[in-house]
Design an enzyme around this catalytic site. Structure first.
Site, mmCIF file in Angstrom:
data_model
loop_
_atom_site.group_PDB
_atom_site.id
_atom_site.type_symbol
_atom_site.label_atom_id
_atom_site.label_comp_id
_atom_site.label_asym_id
_atom_site.label_seq_id
_atom_site.Cartn_x
_atom_site.Cartn_y
_atom_site.Cartn_z
ATOM 1 N N HIS A 55 33.317 38.395 32.796
ATOM 2 C CA HIS A 55 34.650 37.918 33.148
ATOM 3 C C HIS A 55 35.478 38.991 33.831
ATOM 4 O O HIS A 55 36.216 38.718 34.779
ATOM 5 C CB HIS A 55 35.366 37.435 31.887
ATOM 6 C CG HIS A 55 36.743 36.916 32.126
ATOM 7 N ND1 HIS A 55 36.997 35.603 32.456
ATOM 8 C CD2 HIS A 55 37.951 37.536 32.102
ATOM 9 C CE1 HIS A 55 38.301 35.436 32.620
ATOM 10 N NE2 HIS A 55 38.899 36.599 32.402
ATOM 11 N N HIS A 104 40.351 29.328 32.760
ATOM 12 C CA HIS A 104 40.429 29.506 31.307
ATOM 13 C C HIS A 104 39.567 28.426 30.679
ATOM 14 O O HIS A 104 40.012 27.650 29.832
ATOM 15 C CB HIS A 104 41.885 29.434 30.831
ATOM 16 C CG HIS A 104 42.244 30.561 29.914
ATOM 17 N ND1 HIS A 104 42.936 30.395 28.742
ATOM 18 C CD2 HIS A 104 41.992 31.899 30.000
ATOM 19 C CE1 HIS A 104 43.103 31.570 28.150
ATOM 20 N NE2 HIS A 104 42.540 32.492 28.890
ATOM 21 N N ASP A 126 50.215 37.372 36.239
ATOM 22 C CA ASP A 126 49.578 37.996 37.405
ATOM 23 C C ASP A 126 50.519 37.967 38.604
ATOM 24 O O ASP A 126 50.628 38.944 39.364
ATOM 25 C CB ASP A 126 48.284 37.253 37.769
ATOM 26 C CG ASP A 126 47.085 37.735 36.967
ATOM 27 O OD1 ASP A 126 47.141 38.846 36.426
ATOM 28 O OD2 ASP A 126 46.091 36.992 36.887
#
Length: 749
Positions: A55, A104, A126
Site C-alpha cells: 500500500h 479504502h 491529502d
C-alpha cells in the site's frame, strides 16, 4: 518487556524478530539488516514493515507506474506532479486546483461505515496538506451482486460513512459511480476523490528543511485504531501483555477534521509552516520518514511527547497507528508560539515532538532511549522494487472469441421494448438517487452540476464564475476483455464526460484496483492497463498528476475484474455556460455525434439480458475523442447546445432515458435507415454523445461539425411525454421513471 534500543539491537544480533508476521519477506528483512548494519529495533522493524508494504511502497507497481512520467505529455498547466500528496494544476486567474483519488477498499469491507468515512477523511487531508481548501468530494464505488445478502450489509454502511463524514465537513459530494458485479463480492472498491482550491503562491510541499526547525504534531490524540491498516501487524507481536486485536480499521471524527481544516488554513494564511504532511497510511512512520527524506537534513523525534488517548500503547504501536485527523508540520522556532495560538483558538491539540537536524538520519527517542536510527530515504522512498513475472492468461483468447455479437437478439418490436426496460431498470443502469440523496451535493452554494450529470462542477471564483469539472469512470468488464483498451476507455469516458459539460480537460488522477500481484495473469492485466493509460494520456495531452494502486483485491484464487478508475479534471471559464444532460425544451433537435458500430462486447445489454461477458470491448479512437471534446466545448461556450450527454454503458437508449427523465420531456426518435434498430439503441461504441440543439442554432452547429469532420446525425426531437422510437415502440416517461427509480430501493429495503 525490555525496551529494544538501538544499542541493545546492536548487541543482540541473533534475537528473533516477527518480520514475517509483519508482512516482510526474507530478502526484505535481510536488506533492512544490511542497510542498518545490524538487526532493526522493534520500532525500526515496525516502520519498515508498514512503509515497505504494498500500500505504501508500490513495490510491485513502481516499474510500470514510471511510464506516467516517461510518457508524460507537455502541459503548461501542471504545477505539481507525481510524488507529492496530490497533483496541482493551473486553472487560470492565479488559481491552482489540486485533486486526487485513493482507495479504502479492504477496511470498508471489514467495517463499512468507518472504512468509507476515514477514506473520505484521508483524501481530504491529502488535499489540505497541499495548501488548498477542500471544496468537493466524489466516490467511485463497486459492490458485489446487487441481490447478494452481503451487499445489503456493505453498501448501506459505506454510503452512510461517506455521507456522514462528508456532510459533517460541509463538503459537497458532486459525483462518482456505483457499480454492481459478482466479482466484487468480498472485495468492494471504495475509492474517494477530493478537489481543493488555492492560489499559486499557497502551494505547500511535504519536506523538512532548516536545522533547528521544530516538528509539530497537531490534531487528534493518537490511539490504537488503525494499527495494521496497511500491513498484517498484530499488536500482540510486540507485547503480549498489551491489549490485543486492536482494530485494523481507523475510526473517524469529522468534527475534529473540520477544526483541523480551518486551523490549518489559518496557519497557511499566516505563512507559519516550512513543510507539512498529513498522517494517513502508516501514521507517524510515514509522516516523519517522508518529511525527513524530502528535506535537506535529518530529524530527531521524542516519541514519548506524542499525545495519546491510550496510555498502554507501545512505541511500535504509536509509530504504526493510523488514528485519523492528524497533521505534522515543520515550523521555524520564531513562529512556534503563533502556531500554537492558532491551534488553541481552534481547540486543536498541538505538541512539539522533535526538530530538524543538520544530520542525515531519522532518530527517534523514547524516554531518553534511542529506538530508531535510520536513513529516512530507505524507509520512505527506497523500499523494495519488484519486477513481478507477468503473462497473458491462457483463457484470454477464449474470452475474446466468445463474441457478444452472436447472442440472441430481440426479434420483435415488443421484445426490443421489453429489453430496453430491462436494461434501464437493471441495478447498474437504474437511478442511484437512493444513494446520492444521502449526500449533501450543494452545501457551500458553489455546486453547479452534480449527480446524475455527466460530471460534477463547482464554481471556484464567485466574481468571475471560473469553475472546474471532475468525472470518474472505469469499466471492469471492458478491462477484463482487454486491459489496455479498457483503461483507455475509462480515460476516454471521463474525458468525454468533462467535455460534455462544457469544461476543457486538463489532467487526470487514477486509482488502479487489481487482484494479487503474485498472480502473473493479474500482473499482465496491470501492466497492460498502465501502458494503455500512459499511452492514452500522452495522446490526449492530459498528464497523470498522481493516484493510488490497490492490489490483493481478490477472494481465494478469484480476482476482481481489473478496475482502473480514472478521474479527469477540467476547467470552464464561466460556469453559467455549462451544459446539463436534461432535455428541457420541446422542439429542440437531437443530434447523435460520432459513429455507431456493432460493438456489444462487455455491454450492459449482454450483461443484463444474457449474463454474458465475452468478445472485445468497443474500439478506442482517442483522436476522435479529442475532436468530439472540442466540438462539445465550443458548442457549450457559444450557446449552440442546451443539453449534452455522453454515450457509454447502455448505449443511446440509456442516455436518452436519463436526459428525458432529468428534464421531464419526451423524445421522438427516428432510426437511420442504414442501421439495425437494436444496434442503434444498445451499441456502446465510444466517442459519441447526444446533444439537444435549438432550431435557431442548427445550421451553425452542423456547419461546425461538418467543417471539423465530426459525424452529426439528426435522430429526433424533444417532444411529448414519452420516448417514441418511431416504427418500433414507445414508453411513457411515467413508466420509464418507475422502472428506472424503483430498483435500488427495492434491493436495499
Amino acid at each position: 518487556m525490555t525496551l529494544d534500543s538501538v544499542k541493545h539491537a546492536a548487541e543482540t544480533p541473533d534475537t528473533g524478530q516477527p518480520w514475517a508476521e509483519l508482512g516482510l519477506k526474507p530478502d526484505e528483512y535481510a536488506r533492512i539488516r544490511e542497510i542498518l548494519g545490524r538487526r532493526p529495533t522493534g520500532a525500526e522493524l515496525a516502520m519498515y514493515s508498514v512503509m515497505w508494504s504494498e500500500h505504501c511502497s508500490y513495490k510491485s507497481s513502481k516499474v510500470h507506474l514510471r511510464q506516467f512520467g516517461e510518457k508524460a505529455p507537455e502541459n503548461d498547466a501542471l504545477l505539481v506532479g507525481i510524488g507529492e500528496n496530490a497533483g496541482v494544476v493551473d486553472v487560470g486567474q492565479g488559481y491552482a486546483v489540486t485533486f486526487k483519488v485513493e482507495s479504502h477498499n479492504h477496511p470498508s469491507y471489514i467495517e463499512p461505515y468507518q472504512g468509507a468515512a476515514t477514506g473520505v477523511g484521508g483524501i481530504v487531508r491529502d488535499i489540505l496538506a497541499m495548501g488548498a481548501r477542500p471544496v468537493a468530494v466524489m466516490d467511485p464505488l463497486r459492490f458485489g451482486a446487487a441481490d447478494h445478502p452481503d451487499t445489503k450489509r456493505v453498501l448501506p454502511g459505506v454510503v452512510a460513512g461517506i455521507g456522514g463524514y462528508g456532510n459533517c465537513l460541509g463538503l459537497p459530494n458532486i459525483g462518482g459511480e456505483v457499480v454492481f458485479d459478482a466479482c466484487y463480492q468480498g472485495n468492494p472498491l471504495v475509492n474517494a476523490l477530493c478537489v481543493g482550491v488555492m492560489k499559486h503562491e499557497d502551494i505547500h510541499l511535504a519536506k523538512a528543511s532548516g536545522a533547528g526547525n521544530k516538528v509539530i504534531l497537531y490534531g487528534a490524540r493518537t490511539g490504537g485504531d488503525g494499527i495494521g491498516g496497511v500491513s498484517v501487524l498484530a499488536s500482540e507481536t510486540f507485547d503480549d501483555s498489551k491489549p490485543t486485536k486492536r482494530p485494523a480499521v481507523q475510526v473517524g471524527d469529522p468534527f475534529q477534521e473540520k477544526l483541523l481544516i480551518e486551523c490549518t488554513l489559518e496557519i497557511f494564511r499566516e505563512d507559519l509552516v516550512d513543510g507539512i504532511q498529513d498522517l494517513g497510511g502508516a501514521g507517524l512512520s510515514c509522516a516523519t520518514s517522508e518529511l525527513a527524506s524530502a528535506g535537506s537534513g535529518g530529524m530527531r523525534v521524542e516519541l514519548d511527547t506524542v499525545p495519546l488517548r491510550d496510555s498502554s500503547l507501545s512505541p511500535e504501536e504509536i509509530l504504526m497507528s493510523e488514528s485519523q485527523e492528524r497533521m505534522c508540520a515543520v515550523v521555524e522556532p520564531g513562529k512556534v508560539d503563533r502556531f500554537m495560538e492558532i491551534c488553541e483558538k481552534w481547540d486543536v491539540i498541538a505538541t512539539v515532538i522533535g526538530e530538524v537536524t543538520d544530520g542525515e538520519r531519522l532518530e527517534i527517542f523514547w524516554h531518553g532511549e534511542q529506538i530508531v536510527d535510520v536513513p529516512p530515504r530507505t524507509v520512505a522512498h527506497e523500499g523494495p522494487v519488484y519486477e513481478r513475472p507477468y503473462a497473458r492468461p491462457d483463457w484470454q483468447d477464449a474470452l475474446q472469441a466468445d463474441d457478444a455479437g452472436k447472442l440472441a437478439r430481440p426479434e420483435t418490436a415488443e421484445e426490443l421494448r421489453a429489453q430496453v426496460l430491462k436494461v434501464i431498470s437493471s441495478p447498474n443502469q437504474a437511478s442511484k438517487s437512493w444513494i446520492t440523496d444521502q449526500y449533501d451535493r450543494f452545501v457551500q452554494g458553489n455546486t453547479v452540476l452534480a449527480q446524475p450529470e455527466d460530471s460534477g462542477m463547482v464554481r471556484i471564483d464567485e466574481d468571475t464564475d471560473l469553475g472546474v469539472a471532475v468525472a470518474t469512470d472505469g469499466n471492469g468488464r471492458y478491462a477484463k476483455l482487454d486491459p489496455y483498451a479498457g483503461a483507455q476507455l475509462a480515460l476516454a469516458e471521463s474525458y468525454r464526460n468533462v467535455a460534455a459539460s462544457g469544461a476543457r480537460p486538463l489532467a487526470i488522477s487514477n486509482c488502479l484496483n487489481f487482484g494479487s500481484p503474485e498472480d502473473p495473469a493479474v500482473m499482465w492485466q496491470f501492466a497492460e492497463a498502465t501502458r494503455g493509460l500512459a499511452d492514452g494520456c500522452l495522446e490526449l495531452g492530459t498528464p497523470v498528476t498522481g493516484g493510488n494502486v490497490s492490489l490483493y483485491n481478490q477472494t481465494g484464487e478469484t480476482a476482481i475484474h481489473p478496475t482502473p478508475v480514472v478521474a479527469v479534471l477540467g476547467v470552464i471559464d464561466d460556469v453559467n455556460r455549462r451544459t446539463p444532460i436534461a432535455f428541457s425544451d420541446e422542439g429542440h433537435l437531437l443530434y447523435l455525434l460520432g459513429d455507431t458500430k456493432e460493438e456489444l462486447g462487455g455491454s450492459a445489454w449482454s450483461q443484463v439480458v444474457h449474463d454474458h461477458l465475452g468478445g472485445l470491448p468497443p474500439a478506442v479512437d482517442l483522436g476522435r475523442e479529442k475532436l468530439l471534446a472540442e466540438i462539445l466545448i465550443s458548442a457549450s461556450r457559444d450557446g449552440m447546445v442546451d443539453a449534452a450527454h455522453d454515450l457509454s454503458d447502455g448505449g443511446l437508449i440509456q442516455a436518452l432515458a436519463e436526459s428525458c427523465l432529468r428534464g421531464g420531456k419526451g423524445a421522438r426518435i427516428v432510426v437511420p435507415d442504414a442501421i439495425d434498430p437494436f444496434v442503434f439503441l444498445f451499441s456502446e461504441s465510444a466517442g459519441r454523445a447526444v446533444v439537444a440543439v435549438p432550431r435557431s442554432e442548427e445550421l451553425r452547429f452542423t456547419d461546425m461539425c461538418g467543417a471539423r469532420g465530426l459525424p452529426a446525425t439528426r435522430v429526433g426531437v424533444v417532444d411529448g411525454e414519452e420516448i417514441d422510437v418511431q416504427g418500433q415502440f414507445s414508453i411513457p416517461l411515467a413508466e420509464l421513471r418507475e422502472a428506472h427509480e424503483a430498483t435500488i430501493p427495492a434491493l436495499l429495503a
